[in-house]
Design a protein around this motif. Structure first.
Motif, PDB file in Angstrom:
ATOM      1  N   HIS A  67       2.078  -7.937  -3.125  1.00  0.00           N
ATOM      2  CA  HIS A  67       1.027  -7.793  -4.016  1.00  0.00           C
ATOM      3  C   HIS A  67       0.900  -6.372  -4.492  1.00  0.00           C
ATOM      4  O   HIS A  67      -0.032  -5.596  -4.761  1.00  0.00           O
ATOM      5  N   THR A 112      -8.813 -12.836  -5.946  1.00  0.00           N
ATOM      6  CA  THR A 112      -8.017 -14.272  -6.507  1.00  0.00           C
ATOM      7  C   THR A 112      -7.519 -14.774  -5.325  1.00  0.00           C
ATOM      8  O   THR A 112      -7.602 -16.211  -5.672  1.00  0.00           O
ATOM      9  N   ASP A 113      -7.369 -14.327  -4.194  1.00  0.00           N
ATOM     10  CA  ASP A 113      -6.770 -15.246  -3.221  1.00  0.00           C
ATOM     11  C   ASP A 113      -7.744 -16.153  -2.919  1.00  0.00           C
ATOM     12  O   ASP A 113      -7.442 -17.214  -2.290  1.00  0.00           O
ATOM     13  N   HIS A 117      -7.317  -2.415  -7.177  1.00  0.00           N
ATOM     14  CA  HIS A 117      -6.185  -3.518  -7.243  1.00  0.00           C
ATOM     15  C   HIS A 117      -6.177  -4.321  -6.117  1.00  0.00           C
ATOM     16  O   HIS A 117      -6.083  -5.810  -6.290  1.00  0.00           O
ATOM     17  N   GLU A 118      -6.519  -3.862  -4.858  1.00  0.00           N
ATOM     18  CA  GLU A 118      -6.454  -4.795  -3.670  1.00  0.00           C
ATOM     19  C   GLU A 118      -7.648  -5.506  -3.571  1.00  0.00           C
ATOM     20  O   GLU A 118      -7.505  -6.860  -3.174  1.00  0.00           O
ATOM     21  N   MET A 149       1.151  -2.825  -5.864  1.00  0.00           N
ATOM     22  CA  MET A 149       0.933  -2.349  -7.328  1.00  0.00           C
ATOM     23  C   MET A 149       1.438  -0.870  -7.554  1.00  0.00           C
ATOM     24  O   MET A 149       1.272  -0.195  -6.577  1.00  0.00           O
ATOM     25  N   LYS A 205       4.295 -13.432  -0.981  1.00  0.00           N
ATOM     26  CA  LYS A 205       4.390 -12.859  -2.434  1.00  0.00           C
ATOM     27  C   LYS A 205       3.860 -11.077  -2.179  1.00  0.00           C
ATOM     28  O   LYS A 205       3.256 -10.842  -1.222  1.00  0.00           O
ATOM     29  N   LYS A 233      -9.089  -6.810  -6.149  1.00  0.00           N
ATOM     30  CA  LYS A 233      -9.066  -8.011  -7.175  1.00  0.00           C
ATOM     31  C   LYS A 233      -8.262  -8.959  -6.767  1.00  0.00           C
ATOM     32  O   LYS A 233      -8.236 -10.173  -6.857  1.00  0.00           O
ATOM     33  N   ARG A 234      -7.123  -8.360  -5.990  1.00  0.00           N
ATOM     34  CA  ARG A 234      -6.243  -9.469  -5.181  1.00  0.00           C
ATOM     35  C   ARG A 234      -6.903 -10.389  -4.438  1.00  0.00           C
ATOM     36  O   ARG A 234      -6.493 -11.292  -4.274  1.00  0.00           O
TER      37      ARG A 234
END
Length: 762
Positions: free
Chosen positions: A470, A435-436, A428-429, A472, A468, A431-432
């Motif tokens: 993030h 995305t950033d 998850h991290e 999860m 934001k 992927k974040r």
């Protein structure tokens, strides 16, 4: 960026690195003690040793000449005095030579004063103390004797001018020290005497040892300096040997432990083996590391292969066994226990650590017909399983991305293969962050434009950035298809399975089982076949058991789904079956080669599941034609591109029986089946099966005698058992499965038909 704090393992490694320095310091202290002992004891020993032997020998020589004739004073004539004068002259020349050898200046004369008694000849009379027999009296040089003027030489004349110009009535050391300005401690008196009758024959000599002492002190200093340099050099060699034979192996051992603590799945480093002589075999069946095998290894090659090297190999083997026995799921157990300390000390081993959630692709690989094989070959089945396991494990690891592909469990005839994507939080991290990287610049640009627009409008308001969250939660399951690079990851996982299928049919150890009479009656009727099922998703990774026995495993419905996919291959008559979750992660090139077989509910689930097959057959394919070396295979895997699905000979050959006509006809029949038009679907699927049979026969994908197989093979309604069995082996299993399902229900779908059917078998 803040400096990363040292972990406890880093501190241990750092402490191990200081062992060499500590060893150097300890040995330096010992060396200094040895040097101090040398500097203190050696001078003391020299003090108790005999005085300068040169001066002593000179004195003894002069006394020997004094006693040579053994005559009293009254008995001496001209010949006896000439002998004595020549002897004294030679002695003084020797003194001059000694002085020149010692590099002494004139004012630092070696012999300061010499006396020869009794006085018997004229050359002994004269000077300031003529009755004393002083032979170093300078007044003697004024005599006209040719001996004194020619034999003594210029050296003694210069000495006489500097040191012998005066002689005391009663000589003593302080006189010479004051007169010549030299150290009194370096002046020594030598005396030899003998009594012959009533007359005493004696020699007395005063010698200056100051320059000799200076030379000796300099030599002693140079000796100590040499000792020091040799000691430092010896320490350096000792430290080098200690580093090579002890410290470096210790650090390597620590690095191995830390390496496995951080990544227990890392491959084992190459164990160091001693090199053998040219005429010796390289067979290590009798391993010299584990027993005395009697191998004659060169001493040079044995250097460094001591207990530390054996310990390194032992640790490496143990770590390798941990990795192989516990697999991917045991990695966290190893890491957690190697990292567990309390008050800086290791705590008791606790394998039952909490599990953690991970994402992965799961694949079950099973040996088809294992029950019959076990019954036929009994205990030799272990050899067969290991032959198959080697091929499957090698190909899965070779084609997996990085170290992600590993075998988690060997369950008899079945292997659980895991392609680990990563920990739940880690995935998850990452992927974040990805995305950033893509979208944060756009968001910042938009905020900047808003600030400029408001400023131009005169709206002076502070703009605050909203942070934001993030974070999860455990319930936020990620869609794996959104991960960057997941298509490449999944393609390689599927390739590993398919390459294992191809490799089994060209591996010589596996193919040798065809000749086993117990399996194929000696005519090659037996072939090792594998069945493969795949699914993708999350799982809990951890240890199950107690302190007596534990197993590192994965607990998840996705693991169960992979097992059910493998079992379903028997129903559909295919080699590889995968869930919709895996199909969605593949590249377009790979998905184009798949066939949608059915839509089902698996047992224990109410979720619709589209299942897909990659059609693979070994009949009619000589995989040995496409054999490649290990290096070439590794290179193929490293240079993977999506075009491999269209160009690789293994992949093309294993699905050569699937034509475009068959694929189109099967897709039509499946569509009718799912739409509830079962009567038309049955007919269409039968036509697709006929196409498959015709293709296999006409293209020569099997060996057969046309005279033994007549046209009835093309008649689907033929009731001959042999013909029906042959059509069954040549046709498509998925077509037959769907046809059988519909015909068993009268060709009419249930009233509540929703284009899905239950998959009753596990």
């Amino acid at each position: 960026e803040a400096t990363k704090p040292l972990t406890e393992e880093d501190l241990r490694l750092k402490k191990a690195a200081t062992i060499g320095t500590a060893l150097m310091v300890v040995n330096s202290h010992r060396t200094m003690v040895i040097l101090m002992v040398i500097m203190i004891v050696l001078p003391i020993i020299l003090v108790f040793q005999e005085t300068n032997p040169v001066a002593l020998k000179l004195t003894e020589l002069l006394q020997a000449n004094n006693l040579a004739l053994n005559l009293t004073t009254d008995s001496y004539g001209e010949s006896e005095c000439a002998y004595l004068e020549n002897a004294v002259t030679s002695w003084l020349s020797t003194v001059a030579h000694v002085q020149s050898e010692f590099k002494l200046e004139n004012q630092d004369a070696y012999v300061l004063w010499a006396q020869l008694l009794p006085v018997r000849c004229d050359f002994q009379v004269g000077g300031n103390n003529n009755e004393a027999g002083v032979i170093t009296d300078c007044s003697l040089w004024s005599k006209s004797s040719s001996v004194w003027s020619t034999e003594i030489g210029s050296e003694n004349k210069e000495v006489c001018a500097a040191a012998w110009n005066t002689t005391p009535t009663e000589p003593y050391t302080d006189y010479f020290a004051d007169e010549l300005n030299i150290r009194s401690g370096g002046i020594f008196e030598y005396h030899e005497s003998a009594l012959i009758g009533s007359e005493e024959f004696s020699v007395k000599v005063f010698v200056n040892h100051n320059n000799v002492a200076a030379v000796m002190n300099c030599a002693f200093f140079l000796m100590l300096l040499a000792y020091l340099l040799l000691t430092i050099g010896g320490l350096a060699v000792l430290r080098g040997d200690a580093g090579r034979l002890v410290l470096d192996p210790l650090q390597r051992m620590l690095k191995i432990v830390l390496r496995y603590a951080e990544n227990p799945l890392a491959q084992t480093p190459q164990l160091r083996k001693p090199k053998l002589k040219n005429d010796q075999s390289n067979d290590f069946s009798n391993d010299p590391w584990s027993n005395d095998s009697g191998l004659d290894v060169d001493d040079k090659d044995q250097l460094g292969n001591y207990e530390t090297e054996q310990l390194i190999n032992a640790i490496t083997k143990i770590a390798d066994l941990l990795r192989k026995c516990w697999g991917v799921a045991g990695a966290d157990i190893i890491t957690s226990n190697l990292d567990r300390t309390q008050d800086g000390k290791p705590v008791v081993f606790n394998p039952t650590v909490p599990g953690k959630r991970v994402y992965a692709l799961f694949g079950f690989v099973g040996i088809s017909g294992f029950g019959e094989v076990l019954h036929a070959i009994d205990k030799d089945v272990m050899i067969l399983i290991n032959d198959v396991a080697k091929v499957v494990h090698d190909e899965v690891y070779r084609w997996a991305l990085g170290d992600s592909g590993q075998c988690n469990k060997n369950l008899g005839s079945t292997f659980l293969m895991v392609y680990r994507i990563g920990d739940f939080d880690e995935v998850h991290e990452k992927k974040r962050l990805a995305t950033d990287v893509v979208f944060d610049p756009l968001e910042k640009s938009k905020k900047k434009s808003r600030v400029i627009r408001r400023r131009n409008q005169g709206l002076r308001r502070g703009v605050q950035s909203k942070k934001k969250s993030h974070a999860m939660h455990a319930d936020d399951t990620l869609q794996l298809s959104t991960l960057p690079g997941i298509q490449r990851f999944t393609d390689r996982a599927l390739l590993g399975m398919l390459k294992a299928f191809a490799a089994l049919h060209r591996d010589r150890a596996v193919q040798a089982w065809k000749k086993d009479f117990r399996l194929g009656c000696g005519v090659g009727a037996f072939a090792v076949k594998i069945l493969i099922g795949m699914d993708a998703g999350w799982a809990v990774e951890g240890a199950v058991g107690s302190e007596y026995k534990i197993d590192a495993t994965y607990l998840s419905p996705h693991v169960n789904m992979a097992a059910r996919m493998m079992s379903a291959t028997k129903q559909y008559g295919v080699t590889l079956l995968m869930s919709q979750a895996v199909e969605e992660l593949l590249s377009l090139n790979a998905r184009a080669k798949l066939r949608h077989l059915d839509t089902v509910y698996v047992k224990g689930s109410q979720v619709k599941q589209r299942i897909f097959a990659y059609d693979a057959r070994h009949q009619g394919v000589d995989f040995f034609l496409f054999e490649r070396s290990e290096e070439q295979s590794d290179l193929d895997a490293d240079n993977y591109t999506a075009s491999i699905w269209d160009n690789d000979q293994d992949l093309k050959s294993m699905r050569q029986h699937v034509t475009a006509e068959f694929s189109k006809k099967f897709a039509e029949g499946l569509k009718l089946y799912l739409a509830g038009k079962w009567e038309a679907a049955v007919e269409t699927l039968k036509e697709a099966d006929d196409i498959m049979i015709t293709t296999v026969l006409e293209e020569g994908y099997i060996d057969y005698n046309p005279d033994e197989i007549d046209s009835r093979i093309y008649n689907r309604d033929c009731k001959d058992p042999e013909i029906a069995s042959l059509r069954h082996s040549l046709g498509d299993g998925a077509c037959r499965t769907l046809i059988s399902y519909m015909e068993n229900r009268g060709g009419v779908p249930p009233s509540n038909w929703d284009a899905v059917r239950p998959l009753t078998s596990k």
